[in-house]
Structures are given as C-alpha cells and as structure tokens.
Design a protein around this motif. Structure first.
Motif, PDB file in Angstrom:
ATOM      1  N   THR A   9      45.378  53.256  38.687  1.00  0.00           N
ATOM      2  CA  THR A   9      44.299  53.908  39.421  1.00  0.00           C
ATOM      3  C   THR A   9      43.162  52.904  39.610  1.00  0.00           C
ATOM      4  N   GLY A  10      42.390  53.102  40.666  1.00  0.00           N
ATOM      5  CA  GLY A  10      41.376  52.087  40.977  1.00  0.00           C
ATOM      6  C   GLY A  10      42.021  50.768  41.339  1.00  0.00           C
ATOM      7  N   ALA A  11      43.196  50.855  41.967  1.00  0.00           N
ATOM      8  CA  ALA A  11      44.017  49.660  42.179  1.00  0.00           C
ATOM      9  C   ALA A  11      43.438  48.695  43.193  1.00  0.00           C
ATOM     10  N   PHE A  12      42.517  49.158  44.059  1.00  0.00           N
ATOM     11  CA  PHE A  12      42.014  48.279  45.115  1.00  0.00           C
ATOM     12  C   PHE A  12      40.797  47.467  44.671  1.00  0.00           C
ATOM     13  N   GLY A  16      41.601  46.243  39.170  1.00  0.00           N
ATOM     14  CA  GLY A  16      42.836  46.926  39.523  1.00  0.00           C
ATOM     15  C   GLY A  16      43.817  46.020  40.231  1.00  0.00           C
ATOM     16  N   GLU A  17      43.321  45.209  41.163  1.00  0.00           N
ATOM     17  CA  GLU A  17      44.209  44.302  41.882  1.00  0.00           C
ATOM     18  C   GLU A  17      44.823  43.268  40.951  1.00  0.00           C
ATOM     19  N   VAL A  18      44.021  42.723  40.045  1.00  0.00           N
ATOM     20  CA  VAL A  18      44.541  41.713  39.121  1.00  0.00           C
ATOM     21  C   VAL A  18      45.598  42.318  38.197  1.00  0.00           C
ATOM     22  N   VAL A  19      45.319  43.519  37.680  1.00  0.00           N
ATOM     23  CA  VAL A  19      46.274  44.173  36.782  1.00  0.00           C
ATOM     24  C   VAL A  19      47.567  44.508  37.523  1.00  0.00           C
ATOM     25  N   ALA A  20      47.451  45.081  38.712  1.00  0.00           N
ATOM     26  CA  ALA A  20      48.646  45.441  39.469  1.00  0.00           C
ATOM     27  C   ALA A  20      49.467  44.213  39.842  1.00  0.00           C
ATOM     28  N   THR A  21      48.795  43.145  40.237  1.00  0.00           N
ATOM     29  CA  THR A  21      49.493  41.912  40.594  1.00  0.00           C
ATOM     30  C   THR A  21      50.225  41.338  39.391  1.00  0.00           C
ATOM     31  N   ALA A  22      49.570  41.371  38.219  1.00  0.00           N
ATOM     32  CA  ALA A  22      50.209  40.870  37.000  1.00  0.00           C
ATOM     33  C   ALA A  22      51.406  41.726  36.616  1.00  0.00           C
ATOM     34  N   ALA A  23      51.283  43.040  36.778  1.00  0.00           N
ATOM     35  CA  ALA A  23      52.412  43.923  36.472  1.00  0.00           C
ATOM     36  C   ALA A  23      53.584  43.644  37.408  1.00  0.00           C
ATOM     37  N   VAL A  44      48.854  44.334  48.540  1.00  0.00           N
ATOM     38  CA  VAL A  44      50.090  44.861  49.126  1.00  0.00           C
ATOM     39  C   VAL A  44      51.157  43.778  49.150  1.00  0.00           C
ATOM     40  N   GLU A  45      50.763  42.566  49.498  1.00  0.00           N
ATOM     41  CA  GLU A  45      51.720  41.460  49.541  1.00  0.00           C
ATOM     42  C   GLU A  45      52.267  41.165  48.149  1.00  0.00           C
ATOM     43  N   ALA A  46      51.393  41.159  47.131  1.00  0.00           N
ATOM     44  CA  ALA A  46      51.819  40.828  45.778  1.00  0.00           C
ATOM     45  C   ALA A  46      52.745  41.885  45.193  1.00  0.00           C
ATOM     46  N   CYS A  47      52.499  43.151  45.522  1.00  0.00           N
ATOM     47  CA  CYS A  47      53.276  44.238  44.916  1.00  0.00           C
ATOM     48  C   CYS A  47      54.537  44.579  45.685  1.00  0.00           C
ATOM     49  N   GLY A  48      54.663  44.076  46.897  1.00  0.00           N
ATOM     50  CA  GLY A  48      55.905  44.221  47.641  1.00  0.00           C
ATOM     51  C   GLY A  48      56.008  45.508  48.422  1.00  0.00           C
ATOM     52  N   VAL A  49      57.002  45.547  49.297  1.00  0.00           N
ATOM     53  CA  VAL A  49      57.167  46.684  50.192  1.00  0.00           C
ATOM     54  C   VAL A  49      57.604  47.935  49.444  1.00  0.00           C
ATOM     55  N   ASP A  50      58.110  47.778  48.235  1.00  0.00           N
ATOM     56  CA  ASP A  50      58.566  48.932  47.462  1.00  0.00           C
ATOM     57  C   ASP A  50      57.418  49.675  46.787  1.00  0.00           C
TER      58      ASP A  50
END
Length: 232
Positions: A9-12, A16-23, A44-50
């Motif tokens: 949550t708060g991913a943008f 949030g972006e750093v955590v999501a990218t690392a995950a 979006v690019e780091a986390c992929g189309v899925d």
C-alpha cells in the motif's frame, strides 16, 4: 517454488516504490495499491506486466479496502505478505495547528493499516507464511515539538501491530512494524536543506528490513517494533 505474492500500500510514493521494486527483484509478484491515480512509470516497469496496479484506492474507507483486496485475491488466489506503507505526515504545534489534522493523520496512518489488514486476512490465511509489516515511527516512541498529531497516529500503528500479532499468532501469521527515523526522500531534503541526509535512513535500507520481516526467515518474529534509525 511458487513466487511470493506481496501487496504494497502507498506503492506510488518514494518508499513504496523502493520496497515494491526490491520485492520484485527478489522474484515476488506484486499488487500495487495507492490513493493516487497515476503510478510512476519506473515502478510499473520494475514490477512487470504481471503486477496488479490498483489506483485511486482510499484505504481509510473499509469498503474500498475490501474491494481492493478482493481484486488481489481474484488475481493471485492468495496473499503472502502485506506491506502497509500508506500514510502521511504533518508538523504542527498544538497551539497553532489545525485540530482537523489529528483526524486526518489518524485516518492516513492507522485506519489505512487497519482496513488493509482486515481486508487482506482471508487471503493471508491461504498462505503458508502470511506476513503483515507496518510502518511506524521512531518519533512516536518519544515525540518532539510539533510532532503530537503524527506521533499519536504512529503510536496507534504500534499498538495495532502488537494487538494484531497477538490475534493472529496461533494461525502462523506474523505482524511486525519498522520504526524509521528520518527517511532520505526528496521532500525531507527540501524541508531540511541544512541537514546531512547521510545520517538518515535510506529507503533501500528500510526496504531490506521490511522484506526480511515479510520473509519466511522471520517466522519466529511477531509483535516486534524494529527501530531502523540510521545515524540519527
């Protein structure tokens, strides 16, 4: 091995972006949830189309939180980790500040975490290693001047973490929180131009701590409030 399903949550935002990218770099499949309507292209690019990208979600509203996590469950069938990063900050003294800020910060920090956690529980129960990681604040342990409303809200996150950990420990779902000091973000650098950000907490370092608590390796840790304070 099936990839971990992680909701942020708060991913943008910056953290949030750093955590999501690392995950994502660790092989996780991501659900990215935010109140804002436009995600960063780099995220979006780091986390992929899925990745599942849910925009315009007000997690302070339990109905919107429920709908968001129904979408997560429909896409992935389960949830392994919820990283509650959504929140907000305001500095104001009690005498000169706006009373409404107290309600606003409670909603942005406590209600978002509570509503997201409640909505995520049915899907976390389908995981072999369900995890909730909240973001508290070192400044809520001992509040400084102008930090009353923010510290009170983050103290609420701390108590939520402890209480929910007790509720869920028999089910094997762990609930922990990280307590950062000042995070090195562009906004904090602009607000404190004379400070040395080398003493602050790098978002990548905070992400490492959160992802550890969200991992199977942290299965014996629940109800912890982990200080992540750099050199402050």
């Amino acid at each position: 091995m099936n990839p971990r399903i992680v909701a942020v949550t708060g991913a943008f935002g910056v953290l949030g972006e750093v955590v999501a990218t690392a995950a994502a770099a660790q092989g996780a499949r991501l659900a990215l949830i935010d109140f804002n309507t436009v995600p960063p292209d780099s995220l979006v690019e780091a986390c992929g189309v899925d990745a599942l990208v849910l925009t315009g979600v007000d997690l302070a509203d339990p109905e919107q939180a429920g709908a968001a996590f129904e979408a997560v469950g429909a896409r992935f069938g389960r949830l392994d980790a919820l990283l509650n990063i959504a929140g907000g900050f305001r500095w104001q003294t009690l005498e000169d500040g706006a009373p409404a800020v107290w309600d606003m910060l409670f909603a942005m920090n406590v209600k978002t975490a509570a509503n997201a956690s409640r909505a995520a529980l049915p899907w976390l129960r389908r995981s072999a290693a369900g995890r909730i990681v909240n973001v508290g604040a070192a400044g809520a342990v001992k509040a400084a001047s102008g930090m009353g409303a923010y510290a009170a809200a983050k103290a609420g996150v701390h108590r939520l973490t402890e209480s929910l950990a007790e509720e869920l420990k028999a089910e094997g779902i762990t609930v922990n929180a990280v307590l950062p000091s000042i995070i090195d973000t562009p906004a904090n650098r602009a607000d404190m131009p004379d400070a040395d950000p080398a003493n602050w907490v790098a978002p990548a370092d905070l992400a490492e701590a959160m992802l550890f608590l969200a991992s199977d390796k942290a299965r014996a840790i629940t109800g912890a409030l982990l200080p992540v304070t750099g050199r402050v």
